[in-house]
Write an enzyme that holds these catalytic residues in place. Structure first.
Site, mmCIF file in Angstrom:
data_model
loop_
_atom_site.group_PDB
_atom_site.id
_atom_site.type_symbol
_atom_site.label_atom_id
_atom_site.label_comp_id
_atom_site.label_asym_id
_atom_site.label_seq_id
_atom_site.Cartn_x
_atom_site.Cartn_y
_atom_site.Cartn_z
ATOM 1 C CG HIS A 87 -8.677 1.997 2.020
ATOM 2 N ND1 HIS A 87 -7.414 1.548 1.738
ATOM 3 C CD2 HIS A 87 -8.607 2.562 3.255
ATOM 4 C CE1 HIS A 87 -6.614 1.805 2.764
ATOM 5 N NE2 HIS A 87 -7.322 2.418 3.698
ATOM 6 C CG ASP A 107 -7.608 3.208 9.751
ATOM 7 O OD1 ASP A 107 -7.895 2.056 9.398
ATOM 8 O OD2 ASP A 107 -7.047 4.023 9.004
ATOM 9 C CE LYS A 122 -6.305 6.015 2.529
ATOM 10 N NZ LYS A 122 -5.372 6.121 3.635
ATOM 11 C CG ASP A 169 -8.537 -0.670 4.829
ATOM 12 O OD1 ASP A 169 -9.614 -0.188 5.238
ATOM 13 O OD2 ASP A 169 -7.475 -0.562 5.452
ATOM 14 C CG HIS A 220 -5.849 -4.129 5.694
ATOM 15 N ND1 HIS A 220 -4.996 -3.085 5.389
ATOM 16 C CD2 HIS A 220 -5.066 -5.225 5.911
ATOM 17 C CE1 HIS A 220 -3.756 -3.543 5.423
ATOM 18 N NE2 HIS A 220 -3.770 -4.824 5.717
ATOM 19 C CD1 TRP A 260 -2.660 1.802 0.543
ATOM 20 C CD2 TRP A 260 -1.240 2.498 2.125
ATOM 21 N NE1 TRP A 260 -2.967 3.106 0.847
ATOM 22 C CE2 TRP A 260 -2.118 3.557 1.811
ATOM 23 C CE3 TRP A 260 -0.246 2.712 3.085
ATOM 24 C CZ2 TRP A 260 -2.032 4.811 2.432
ATOM 25 C CZ3 TRP A 260 -0.156 3.956 3.706
ATOM 26 C CH2 TRP A 260 -1.052 4.990 3.380
ATOM 27 C CG ASP A 273 -9.070 5.018 5.713
ATOM 28 O OD1 ASP A 273 -9.473 3.967 6.234
ATOM 29 O OD2 ASP A 273 -7.883 5.210 5.400
ATOM 30 C CD GLU A 290 -4.617 -1.353 2.308
ATOM 31 O OE1 GLU A 290 -3.422 -1.483 2.614
ATOM 32 O OE2 GLU A 290 -5.500 -1.023 3.125
ATOM 33 C CG ASP A 315 -5.083 -1.144 8.556
ATOM 34 O OD1 ASP A 315 -4.439 -0.568 9.462
ATOM 35 O OD2 ASP A 315 -5.108 -0.726 7.373
HETATM 36 C C1 RNT Z 1 -3.761 3.037 4.959
HETATM 37 C C2 RNT Z 1 -3.866 1.577 4.721
HETATM 38 C C3 RNT Z 1 -2.702 0.750 5.200
HETATM 39 C C4 RNT Z 1 -2.199 1.162 6.556
HETATM 40 C C5 RNT Z 1 -1.180 0.232 7.158
HETATM 41 C C6 RNT Z 1 -0.506 0.828 8.354
HETATM 42 O O1 RNT Z 1 -4.901 3.724 4.690
HETATM 43 O O2 RNT Z 1 -5.057 1.092 5.246
HETATM 44 O O3 RNT Z 1 -3.058 -0.577 5.158
HETATM 45 O O4 RNT Z 1 -3.237 1.343 7.467
HETATM 46 O O5 RNT Z 1 -0.286 -0.153 6.199
HETATM 47 ZN ZN ZN Z 2 -5.356 -1.015 5.265
#
Ligand code: RNT
Ligand code: ZN
Length: 420
Positions: free
Chosen positions: A263, A297, A227, A260, A287, A184, A295, A225, A327
Site C-alpha cells: 500500500h 497481492d 492505502k 500493508d 499485512h 480498511w 498492490d 490500514e 494478505d
Molecule cells: C486491500 C487491503 C485489505 C484487504 C482485505 C481483504 O487493499 O489490503 O486488507 O486485502 O481486507
Molecule cells: Zn491489507
C-alpha cells in the site's frame, strides 16, 4: 544424512558466529502468524453473491475454489497441516455463516453468525482475528462507506463497524487470545476530487464512533490500514498513509496502525517504517503481501523485503509488539499451494531473521565498522539455513523440503478436482 545430522552440522556452523539455532526455533514456535481466510475463495465470502469491489481484484480462475464454509475450512486445515509454527485465523465479516435460511445485513451481524469459526479456532487451539467488510455490498454508495456524504450510508457502515467490535470481543473471550480487528475501506475517487478534506473528516468521525463501542483494549486490538490507491480509485484515497497514521497516533489508547506492504509508493519499504513506528506505538500490525509493480497481492515469497520485514521485527525485539498477518489472493494457481507457500515463507523469513548475528551487526554499526558489517551481512546469507528450516518443519510435525507439495497434489486430485 538424516535431517537431525544435517541440523547438527548447521547448528555448529551458526554457533561459530554466536547464533543459537535451538533458541531461534524455540522462540519461533511462540510467534503467531495470522492466516487469512480469503485466499481460499478469491475474497468472495458467504454473505452475498455480487462481485468483489472496493478497488481490489483477484485474477485467474484456477479450478477448485472453496464454495462453502465446510470446503473453506477443510482447505484451511490442509494448509495448517503443511506449514510449521503457531497460527491464528483471520476472518472477514463477509464470511458470516447463516443457517436455516437466515440472513442479516452487515449492520446486524452477531457473534452467533461466526460460531463455526470460533469452534474451528478453539478446536485447533488458535486465536482469531477479524475484519469488518466495507466492500462487496450494495450498501457501498458511489464507492464510499465511512466517508460517504450520505448520512444513511455512513450510519449503516458505522453500525457494521460497531457490530464487528462486539464480535471481536466475543472472539477474544472465547479463544482467550486477543483479536486484532482491522479497519480498511476502499473509499476514494478515480479522478481529481473537488474536496479532499470533507471525506477525511467524515472518515475520522466515523472511525471514532466505531471505537466508541465499549470493548476491552487488552482483548480487542482495532487497527486502521492505509492505502495509496485502489483500482478505479487512483487519484484520492480517504485512508491515506498520513491519515491513518495520524488517526492511530491520536487514538493510541485504543487503536493501532496497520501497514500493508502493498500500500505504498513502489520504492517505499515497510521494513524501514517498522522501527519508525516502534518509537511511538507500543504495538502495531502488518499485512504481509507481495506487490508486483502495484498492490497486486501476489503470494508471499522468501524474498528480500519479506526477510527485511522479519529482520526488523526480530532485531528490534518486537515479536511481542507486532501482529503479523498475511494478505494476498492469487486465483491463478492452486489456492492451497498459494496459501501454504506464503505461510511457509513468512515462517522462513522469521527463522532467517532469528538466525542473524544481530548483536554483532549492531555493534559493528555503532563502532562505525561499516566495512565489516557489509561482509558479515553477506556471509551469513550462505550459511546452512535450509538444514535448520527442514529440522524446524519436522519438529513441528509438518513436511520438510518440497514434500508438502505432494500432499497438495494429492488433495487436488482427491478433493479440489471434484468441485465442478
Ligand atoms: C486491500 C487491503 C485489505 C484487504 C482485505 C481483504 O487493499 O489490503 O486488507 O486485502 O481486507
Ligand atoms: Zn491489507
Amino acid at each position: 544424512m538424516t535431517t537431525q545430522e544435517r541440523y547438527e552440522y548447521a547448528k555448529a556452523r551458526y554457533a561459530e558466529i554466536g547464533v543459537d539455532t535451538d533458541k531461534a526455533i524455540e522462540i519461533l514456535k511462540t510467534v503467531p502468524v495470522s492466516l487469512h481466510c480469503w485466499q481460499g475463495d478469491d475474497v468472495k465470502g458467504f454473505d452475498q453473491d455480487g462481485p468483489l469491489t472496493g478497488g481490489i481484484q483477484t485474477t485467474g480462475n484456477y479450478p477448485g475454489k472453496a464454495r462453502t464454509p465446510e470446503e473453506l475450512m477443510a482447505d484451511m486445515d490442509k494448509v495448517l497441516s503443511l506449514a510449521p509454527g503457531k497460527k491464528k485465523i483471520n476472518v472477514h465479516a463477509s464470511y458470516a455463516i447463516f443457517e436455516d435460511g437466515e440472513w442479516v445485513d452487515r449492520d446486524q451481524i452477531e457473534p452467533k453468525h461466526f460460531q463455526k469459526w470460533v469452534d474451528f479456532a478453539k478446536e485447533r487451539g488458535m486465536g482469531l482475528d477479524f475484519n469488518p467488510t466495507f466492500f462487496s455490498s450494495p450498501k457501498v454508495k458511489d464507492g464510499l462507506t465511512l466517508s460517504s456524504p450520505d448520512e444513511e450510508t455512513r450510519r449503516f457502515w458505522i453500525n457494521h463497524g460497531k457490530a464487528c467490535i462486539r464480535i471481536s470481543q466475543y472472539f477474544a473471550e472465547q479463544t482467550g487470545i486477543p483479536c486484532v480487528m482491522n479497519i480498511w475501506t476502499g473509499d476514494g475517487y478515480k479522478d481529481i476530487p473537488g474536496d479532499r478534506l470533507g471525506p477525511r473528516m467524515r472518515y475520522k468521525e466515523s472511525i471514532e464512533e466505531i471505537l466508541s463501542e465499549p470493548f476491552d483494549t487488552n482483548l480487542v486490538k482495532p487497527c486502521v490500514e492505509s492505502k495509496v490507491f485502489g483500482i478505479g480509485v487512483e487519484s484520492y484515497t480517504a485512508g491515506s498513509a498520513e491519515f491513518t497514521l495520524s488517526f492511530a497516533a491520536a487514538h493510541k489508547d485504543k487503536c493501532l496502525p496497520l501497514m500493508d506492504n502493498g500500500h505504498y509508493h513502489p520504492t517505499e519499504v515497510v521494513s524501514d517504517k517498522i522501527s519508525a513506528l516502534l518509537c511511538f506505538f507500543p504495538e502495531l500490525a502488518l499485512h504481509v503481501t507481495r506487490p508486483v509493480r502495484w498492490d497486486s497481492d501476489h503470494v508471499v515469497l522468501f524474498d528480500d523485503e519479506t526477510r527485511e520485514i522479519a529482520k526488523e521485527i526480530v532485531r528490534n525485539d518486537a515479536l511481542g509488539r507486532v501482529y503479523i498477518a498475511l494478505d494476498y489472493f492469487d486465483a491463478s494457481i492452486n489456492r492451497i499451494s498459494a496459501w501454504t507457500t506464503g505461510l511457509r515463507n513468512m515462517q522462513k523469513a522469521l527463522l532467517f531473521a532469528l538466525l542473524q548475528p544481530n548483536a554483532e551487526m549492531k555493534a559493528l554499526q555503532d563502532s562505525n565498522n561499516l566495512t565489516k558489517l557489509m561482509t558479515v551481512q553477506e556471509e551469513v546469507k550462505t550459511f546452512p539455513f535450509g538444514e535448520v528450516w527442514d529440522y524446524y518443519c519436522e519438529s513441528c510435525g509438518v513436511p520438510s523440503g518440497a514434500k508438502w507439495f505432494e500432499e497438495v497434489e494429492k488433495y487436488e486430485a482427491e478433493v479440489l478436482s471434484k468441485r465442478v
